[in-house]
Design an enzyme around this catalytic site. Structure first.
Site, PDB file in Angstrom:
ATOM      1  N   HIS A 222      -2.447  -1.495  -4.344  1.00 24.01           N
ATOM      2  CA  HIS A 222      -3.824  -1.344  -4.731  1.00 24.01           C
ATOM      3  C   HIS A 222      -4.499   0.023  -4.551  1.00 24.01           C
ATOM      4  O   HIS A 222      -3.735   0.726  -4.235  1.00 24.01           O
ATOM      5  CB  HIS A 222      -4.730  -2.355  -3.328  1.00 24.01           C
TER       6      HIS A 222
ATOM      7  N   SER B  93       0.940  -1.156  -0.026  1.00 23.96           N
ATOM      8  CA  SER B  93      -0.132  -0.044   0.001  1.00 23.96           C
ATOM      9  C   SER B  93       0.939   1.273  -0.028  1.00 23.96           C
ATOM     10  O   SER B  93       1.472   1.677  -0.940  1.00 23.96           O
ATOM     11  CB  SER B  93      -1.042   0.021   1.149  1.00 23.96           C
TER      12      SER B  93
END
Length: 174
Positions: free
Chosen positions: A100, A77
């Site tokens: 993501h 992330s």
């Protein structure tokens, strides 16, 4: 000796207000010691708050130093985003990287939720575009890679990260 190493070592495990304070202090200290010295940032993180990541990005942009980012363990992330920002980027062969789209939630009145969703879309587009650009790709290309993975978390090995341009070298810097 260990205290001296801790003073010059930048390890990012979390993306929160406290970690930003430590990051700012260490980056500014190292830059003031030698603005031409590369600053090494080791990342071993599950990610965290996008606002804290944005502050770290701002801190990096505020000094003239070259940044070497190194993934040891995991860069997920916000950690993957920080890894992508290095001027020179390394990843341990056994490390994991995960990209993501930004995630979060909103509560309150319907209009407030709509406003929050709009801001969230803006932040997501900004973050994904930043990562895509560092990979030599467009936002659409990066998003299509995530969608091809059922639209969720895209896990990468070091070799896969190198293949898509997220890192420069598989291995650790000398």
């Amino acid at each position: 000796m260990r205290e001296e190493i801790e003073e010059t070592e930048i390890v990012v495990n979390k993306f929160n207000e406290e970690s930003v304070k430590d990051f700012r202090k260490k980056v500014h200290k190292l830059s003031s010691m030698d603005p031409n010295m590369p600053i090494v940032i080791t990342i071993d993180s599950y990610g965290g708050y996008v606002d804290s990541f944005n502050t770290m990005l701002s801190i990096m942009r505020s000094v003239p130093n070259t940044f070497v980012t190194v993934c040891q363990g995991k860069a997920m992330s916000a950690g993957a985003a920080l890894l992508s920002l290095g001027d020179i980027r390394f990843c341990d062969p056994s490390a994991r990287i995960m990209i993501h789209e930004a995630s979060g939630g909103a509560v309150g009145h319907a209009d407030d939720i709509k406003t929050d969703a709009k801001e969230f879309d803006r932040l997501n587009m900004e973050l994904m575009t930043l990562i895509a650009n560092r990979c030599g790709k467009t936002y659409e290309e990066l998003k299509s890679m995530i969608i091809a993975n059922m639209g969720r978390d895209l896990y990468l090995t070091a070799q896969q990260a190198k293949h898509i341009g997220l890192i420069d070298f598989v291995g650790l810097p000398m």
